[in-house]
Design an enzyme around this catalytic site. Structure first.
Site, PDB file in Angstrom:
ATOM      1  N   ARG A  34      75.737  27.440   6.005  1.00 29.92           N
ATOM      2  CA  ARG A  34      75.505  28.803   6.495  1.00 29.92           C
ATOM      3  C   ARG A  34      75.770  29.804   5.386  1.00 29.92           C
ATOM      4  NH1 ARG A  34      78.871  30.254  11.645  1.00 29.92           N
ATOM      5  NH2 ARG A  34      77.410  32.015  11.614  1.00 29.92           N
TER       6      ARG A  34
ATOM      7  N   ARG B 288      68.121  26.208   8.215  1.00 30.03           N
ATOM      8  CA  ARG B 288      68.539  24.874   7.773  1.00 30.03           C
ATOM      9  C   ARG B 288      68.143  23.763   8.743  1.00 30.03           C
ATOM     10  NH1 ARG B 288      75.106  24.910   8.970  1.00 30.03           N
ATOM     11  NH2 ARG B 288      74.965  25.978  10.969  1.00 30.03           N
TER      12      ARG B 288
ATOM     13  N   ASN C  74      95.756   9.516   5.215  1.00 32.73           N
ATOM     14  CA  ASN C  74      96.976   8.801   4.855  1.00 32.73           C
ATOM     15  C   ASN C  74      96.634   7.353   4.534  1.00 32.73           C
ATOM     16  OD1 ASN C  74      97.234   7.113   7.294  1.00 32.73           O
ATOM     17  ND2 ASN C  74      97.818   8.997   8.356  1.00 32.73           N
TER      18      ASN C  74
ATOM     19  N   ARG D 258      84.382   0.008   5.629  1.00 40.70           N
ATOM     20  CA  ARG D 258      83.319   0.604   4.812  1.00 40.70           C
ATOM     21  C   ARG D 258      83.108  -0.064   3.461  1.00 40.70           C
ATOM     22  NH1 ARG D 258      80.311   3.346   8.497  1.00 40.70           N
ATOM     23  NH2 ARG D 258      81.634   4.723   9.770  1.00 40.70           N
TER      24      ARG D 258
END
Length: 231
Positions: free
Chosen positions: A94, A142, A158, A169
């Protein structure tokens, strides 16, 4: 250039001072009335290995790491923020004006696919600029931009959540962009907290099993090639 190959840039901005000592002292606190004035390196490493092995992971939450991540797609960001025990601050589209998109490797390495991709991205950015020129605010213009638009984000996690993040991942079954990001993050934290993260990564490497129930040996071979390329 309006579209560039996936190549996330990761910087470890900050971390808990002496993260492994912080974790070791937290572990000591749970079993001792009085904290030791100091702990030698071997004692710290032994304590960390013990709590990780026994699954007493709450003490790992006392070590915190903050990363700056650039040149990643909104696709990757949407996967990243599914890891809820973390803090995120993403560049606002934005306020700023997106200028390029990120291309997945499979598309980038195919001349035909890349031509299709780049044409679509170019048209999307032309439409975006056109909407801006006729007075449509950025926050609405957008909507026409591709999901692969480049973004930037600050992430704080953490150590306990990072271990979970790396478990999921760093796996070959994870989508390639976030897998690349995860391995680069892991490399950075290993440099400052090697004992905490010495067994971090996908189960196929450290547990000899696959959460996705695929062939472990084939997965490990592919992963070895990927890591060599990623780092």
């Amino acid at each position: 250039m309006i579209a560039e190959k996936v190549n996330p840039k990761v910087t470890l901005l900050f971390h808990t001072p002496n993260p492994e000592v912080a974790v070791a002292l937290a572990a000591k606190r749970t079993t001792s009335k009085k904290l030791p004035k100091s702990l030698d390196d071997e004692s710290v490493k032994s304590l960390i290995r013990l709590v990780v092995r026994r699954g007493h992971h709450s003490v790992l939450e006392h070590a915190v790491f903050t990363f700056s991540i650039e040149e990643i797609s909104r696709v990757c960001v949407n996967q990243l923020i599914r890891h809820r025990i973390a803090s995120y601050s993403q560049r606002s589209d934005r306020v700023t004006k997106p200028s390029k998109a990120v291309v997945p490797r499979t598309v980038f390495e195919s001349e035909r696919a890349r031509a299709i991709f780049e044409k679509a991205v170019e048209e999307a950015f032309k439409a975006y600029e056109g909407l801006l020129k006729i007075g449509i605010p950025r926050e609405d213009a957008r909507y026409v931009l591709p999901f692969g638009v480049e973004s930037q984000i600050i992430v704080t996690m953490n150590a306990r959540e990072l271990l979970h993040f790396f478990k999921l991942r760093c796996c070959m079954r994870a989508q390639e962009e976030i897998r690349l990001l995860a391995w680069r993050m892991l490399k950075l934290v290993k440099e400052v907290a090697p004992a905490i993260f010495e067994s971090a990564g996908p189960p196929c490497i450290f547990d000899g099993r696959c959460l996705e129930e695929v062939d472990v040996e084939k997965c490990k071979a592919k992963l070895s090639e990927f890591v060599a390329r990623a780092l």
